[in-house]
Design a protein around this motif. Structure first.
Motif, PDB file in Angstrom:
ATOM      1  N   UNK A 280      -4.300  22.086   3.321  1.00 43.83           N
ATOM      2  CA  UNK A 280      -4.572  20.855   4.197  1.00 43.83           C
ATOM      3  C   UNK A 280      -3.905  20.732   5.348  1.00 43.83           C
ATOM      4  N   UNK A 281      -4.200  19.501   6.234  1.00 35.69           N
ATOM      5  CA  UNK A 281      -3.488  19.606   7.515  1.00 35.69           C
ATOM      6  C   UNK A 281      -3.446  17.945   7.649  1.00 35.69           C
ATOM      7  N   UNK A 282      -2.215  17.454   8.393  1.00 39.11           N
ATOM      8  CA  UNK A 282      -2.248  16.366   9.060  1.00 39.11           C
ATOM      9  C   UNK A 282      -1.514  16.389  10.202  1.00 39.11           C
ATOM     10  N   UNK A 283      -2.385  15.985  11.301  1.00 41.91           N
ATOM     11  CA  UNK A 283      -1.698  16.164  12.606  1.00 41.91           C
ATOM     12  C   UNK A 283      -1.925  14.730  13.342  1.00 41.91           C
ATOM     13  N   UNK A 284      -0.853  14.247  14.119  1.00 44.14           N
ATOM     14  CA  UNK A 284      -0.927  13.219  14.797  1.00 44.14           C
ATOM     15  C   UNK A 284      -0.042  13.489  16.105  1.00 44.14           C
ATOM     16  N   UNK A 285      -0.935  13.945  17.265  1.00 47.30           N
ATOM     17  CA  UNK A 285      -0.468  14.332  18.356  1.00 47.30           C
ATOM     18  C   UNK A 285       0.406  15.588  18.016  1.00 47.30           C
TER      19      UNK A 285
ATOM     20  N   UNK B  43      -5.730   1.681   5.959  1.00 46.75           N
ATOM     21  CA  UNK B  43      -4.370   1.707   5.592  1.00 46.75           C
ATOM     22  C   UNK B  43      -3.799   2.531   4.800  1.00 46.75           C
ATOM     23  N   UNK B  44      -4.542   2.816   3.741  1.00 49.76           N
ATOM     24  CA  UNK B  44      -4.419   4.027   2.774  1.00 49.76           C
ATOM     25  C   UNK B  44      -4.186   5.329   3.606  1.00 49.76           C
ATOM     26  N   UNK B  45      -4.957   5.681   4.476  1.00 50.22           N
ATOM     27  CA  UNK B  45      -5.034   6.724   5.537  1.00 50.22           C
ATOM     28  C   UNK B  45      -3.860   6.796   6.199  1.00 50.22           C
ATOM     29  N   UNK B  46      -3.607   5.783   6.893  1.00 47.30           N
ATOM     30  CA  UNK B  46      -2.528   5.634   7.823  1.00 47.30           C
ATOM     31  C   UNK B  46      -1.089   5.898   6.982  1.00 47.30           C
TER      32      UNK B  46
ATOM     33  N   UNK C  33       0.612  -1.100   0.028  1.00 49.30           N
ATOM     34  CA  UNK C  33      -0.119  -0.042   0.082  1.00 49.30           C
ATOM     35  C   UNK C  33       0.694   1.256  -0.151  1.00 49.30           C
ATOM     36  N   UNK C  34       1.885   1.431   0.971  1.00 51.06           N
ATOM     37  CA  UNK C  34       2.829   2.258   0.953  1.00 51.06           C
ATOM     38  C   UNK C  34       3.391   2.647  -0.546  1.00 51.06           C
ATOM     39  N   UNK C  35       3.932   1.634  -1.127  1.00 49.71           N
ATOM     40  CA  UNK C  35       4.564   1.729  -2.478  1.00 49.71           C
ATOM     41  C   UNK C  35       3.403   2.426  -3.752  1.00 49.71           C
TER      42      UNK C  35
ATOM     43  N   UNK D 275      -0.359   7.133   4.108  1.00 48.67           N
ATOM     44  CA  UNK D 275      -0.340   8.610   3.485  1.00 48.67           C
ATOM     45  C   UNK D 275       0.000   9.558   4.604  1.00 48.67           C
ATOM     46  N   UNK D 276      -0.702   9.468   5.736  1.00 52.63           N
ATOM     47  CA  UNK D 276      -0.197  10.525   6.775  1.00 52.63           C
ATOM     48  C   UNK D 276       1.127  10.327   7.278  1.00 52.63           C
ATOM     49  N   UNK D 277       1.598   9.052   7.441  1.00 54.11           N
ATOM     50  CA  UNK D 277       2.907   8.621   8.031  1.00 54.11           C
ATOM     51  C   UNK D 277       3.898   9.222   6.733  1.00 54.11           C
ATOM     52  N   UNK D 278       3.767   8.918   5.435  1.00 60.42           N
ATOM     53  CA  UNK D 278       4.626   9.275   4.631  1.00 60.42           C
ATOM     54  C   UNK D 278       4.833  10.855   4.566  1.00 60.42           C
ATOM     55  N   UNK D 279       3.854  11.571   4.589  1.00 68.20           N
ATOM     56  CA  UNK D 279       3.979  13.024   4.754  1.00 68.20           C
ATOM     57  C   UNK D 279       4.544  13.485   6.111  1.00 68.20           C
TER      58      UNK D 279
END
Length: 721
Positions: A465-470, A296-299, A251-253, A301-305
């Motif tokens: 846009x925004x990606x926020x994890x903690x 998985x796609x959401x997780x 998925x990440x690839x 994508x967010x981790x990659x960014x």
């Protein structure tokens, strides 16, 4: 029953529950000034089969609220107006993120506007009422929220400004939020800098906290029931484990593939393969596999960014996609522009019309019918995303996106008295992967300038846009469709080089701090300057001339008492002028006449005729008029349409005249001087004096008399014009 009355923004603010709509799960009324809304909330007992939370928000205005009867033949309220749809969206957007994940019970929030004082808008108090109705009900909901409108008049912030105050405000923004954060922003401004927008948000949030405090006081008086029992819909743990194990790093690839459709095809292939591999063990698991793949796609994508600062299409967080621009792409349109940014493309087309093309609409907010001379219509066909969908009229989303772009451009249009055209901009979205509403702003601005509309400045827009994890945060510039869907924020900012003209923010988490909003505004400003630079390379200012196919408009002012003469019996006169000249004529009650014609010559002819009909006769002035009749004592000459005077036989020429017809005949065009107007309004004319004066001034001292037919051209405004 419970009732609580407080003062807010200098007006009474009254909450009441237990009196109306008592079979709803939650219901209350909110009154601000003399504007009043009834808000209800109801949820079904059981979850639906749908793969999403089915929340609907309805906002309906009752015309009795303003003491009116609906217009039209049917005389009852029908489909919701654009204002009602936009107000419903304002309520929906801050409420939706505060329902718990996995809650799929169908829920409806219904708002009736039941009193309108024509001073205070009901849209902002409706959200506060919806929040109270949900919090006092059995429906699971996170916390109270509220909304305020902010304006600024002569540098002073104004909370919930009245309609009259908004006329003097350089800002009209609605802000919604909780006690801790802002959740939604929507509104427009007159080139207000980003830092000043942020100051207004601070003022608004303080007022929101005050309203939430009032809600909590009210809730303390109520017997709030326990929240309903419900079970979150969850994927079987074994299926989730199998899918995540089989997907691995694939998925990440796949997410690193730049093309939207190529990336979607790669993810679909993974999903199909995994579903087939576990089908024997877990039949009918397609939906569950799809759900896990989305997670998985959401997780990923967010981790990659967050980890690399790189996005699916290879851009950094601050990069704007490649831009291409074409103007004048449609040969017969008044103005057209094709704006492409990455895989988002909008065709903006401007049409110029007359005052008769204005959109008239009824509203409970004002005592009289209102009119719009600028309209922007946004269309989002399914082919723009490579899909097939039924077309069932304009969607709420299309109305909302159109209103956002309309606000952005309207602030930069010239005043109507300087450019008296009705203007319609249509944006047809031809491709979409990222903000099509901001592409609409750019295409619309370019098409207006290409049409020759003297815009005060070019306008561009960008979506953040925004990606926020903690504590890990990434603000994204020019977001893709997937980043909108999988991210935490959609923040659209449009404006000029000087400041913001339109703004809209939606948040999917519980709220956003002012500090993060300041950062997003600052990055949006940088991106907007880049887009404006690209637009300036193609078209830096409005075209000096209108399209040859656009109407030419002439405005004249007459004495309102003469309007009847222009219109004539049953409109006969004005219809005759329009048929003779090809011009379209509109008359306002104040005597303003607008003449529009694609042919400039036709418009000028209409102007001359009207000028002749309304001109006051001036003693001492020489006129060219037509002989209408002859008598033994002289002739009657029409010097202006409907205005005749006596040309006495003694004033026909120097020397004695035996018979009138020896000098002039019926139908001749002659030059005469107005000698006097008596107390009864009768005009005394002299051809002799006119010829003498013209000869003395070196002018043409001949006319169409004596020869039996007119040889000179009719005077401007004469019956022959």
């Amino acid at each position: 029953m419970a009732k609580l009355e407080r003062q807010f923004a200098g007006r009474p603010f009254i909450l009441e529950a237990g009196k109306m709509a008592r079979q709803a799960d939650g219901s209350c009324t909110v009154q601000f000034g003399e504007t009043m809304v009834l808000c209800t909330a109801v949820a079904q007992d059981n979850p639906t089969h749908l793969p999403f939370f089915p929340l609907t928000i309805e906002y309906r205005e009752r015309t009795y609220a303003a003491g009116k009867i609906p217009g039209g033949f049917i005389k009852r309220e029908g489909r919701p107006s654009d204002k009602e749809i936009l107000s419903a969206r304002l309520i929906d957007r801050p409420l939706r993120p505060l329902f718990p994940d996995g809650f799929y019970n169908e829920t409806q929030v219904f708002v009736y506007v039941i009193s309108a004082d024509q001073e205070n808008d009901a849209d902002v108090i409706a959200l506060t009422g919806a929040s109270l109705a949900l919090n006092m009900s059995r429906i699971p909901f996170a916390e109270p929220v509220a909304a305020v409108r902010i304006g600024r008049i002569q540098g002073q912030w104004v909370l919930n400004p009245t309609f009259a105050q908004l006329e003097y405000s350089d800002l009209d923004v609605i802000v919604a939020g909780s006690e801790d954060a802002i959740q939604m922003v929507e509104g427009g401004a007159l080139e207000v800098p980003e830092e000043e927008i942020a100051e207004g948000l601070v003022v608004a949030h303080a007022a929101i906290k005050e309203l939430i405090g009032i809600q909590k006081e009210m809730l303390a008086q109520l017997d709030v029931p326990a929240k309903m029992e419900w079970t979150p819909r969850a994927v079987d743990a074994t299926i989730r484990e199998r899918v995540e194990s089989a997907a691995g790093t694939r998925v990440a690839e796949a997410l690193k593939i730049a093309g939207k459709h190529e990336r979607a095809d790669a993810l679909k292939a993974i999903r199909t393969e995994i579903a087939a591999s576990i089908a024997a063990e877990f039949p009918d698991s397609d939906k569950d596999v799809g759900g896990v793949m989305k997670d998985l796609e959401k997780r990923e994508t967010r981790e990659m960014i967050l980890n690399t600062g790189t996005r699916s299409d290879g851009r950094t967080t601050d990069q704007v996609r490649p831009i291409s621009i074409d103007v004048d792409v449609l040969p017969r349109a008044h103005g057209s522009a094709l704006f492409t940014r990455g895989q988002t493309q909008a065709l903006g087309v401007t049409t110029l019309g007359t005052q008769g093309d204005e959109q008239a609409y009824d509203t409970i907010d004002f005592p009289t019918q209102q009119k719009k001379s600028f309209m922007l219509h946004y269309n989002f066909p399914p082919f723009s995303t490579g899909e097939v969908k039924p077309m069932r009229g304009t969607s709420r989303r299309e109305i909302g996106h159109g209103a956002l772009a309309e606000r952005a451009l309207e602030a930069m249009l010239p005043p109507f008295d300087e450019f008296p055209y009705t203007i319609r901009v249509v944006s047809d979205v031809l491709e979409s992967n990222g903000s099509s509403s901001m592409a609409t702003v750019c295409a619309g601005s370019l098409s207006l300038m290409q049409a020759g509309v003297p815009m005060r400045a070019a306008v561009a827009g960008v979506a953040m846009g925004l990606i926020k994890e903690g504590d890990r945060v990434a603000v994204l510039t020019d977001i893709l469709g997937s980043e909108d869907a999988l991210g935490d924020m959609d923040f659209k900012v449009a404006g000029t080089r000087e400041g913001v003209t339109s703004i809209q923010m939606d948040i999917k988490i519980e709220g956003l701090t002012i500090e993060l909003m300041r950062e997003a505004l600052q990055k949006a400003n940088v991106a907007r300057m880049h887009i404006l630079d690209k637009m300036d390379e193609v078209l830096s200012e409005a075209r000096p001339e209108l399209s040859q196919y656009a109407p030419r408009i002439i405005t004249v002012k007459i004495d309102p008492a003469k309007i009847g003469e222009i219109i004539g019996p049953k409109g006969k006169t004005i219809r005759g002028i329009q048929e003779a000249t090809g011009a379209t004529i509109n008359i306002d009650d104040d005597g303003t006449i607008t003449i529009a014609s694609v042919s400039g010559e036709g418009g000028e002819r209409a102007r001359r005729i009207i000028a002749g009909m309304t001109e006051e006769a001036e003693v001492g002035k020489i006129y060219e008029g037509q002989v209408k009749s002859t008598t033994t004592f002289g002739a009657f000459v029409e010097i202006m349409p409907g205005t005749e005077g006596l040309l006495h036989i003694s004033e026909l020429q120097a020397g004695r005249v035996e018979k009138t017809e020896d000098v002039v005949k019926k139908g001749d065009v002659v030059q005469v001087k107005l000698l006097s107007i008596d107390e009864k309004g009768r005009l005394r004319l002299s051809r002799k004096a006119a010829l003498a004066e013209l000869a003395g001034n070196g002018g043409n001292a001949t006319d169409g008399a004596s020869g039996g037919s007119a040889t000179g051209a009719p005077a401007p405004g004469s019956a022959q014009a």
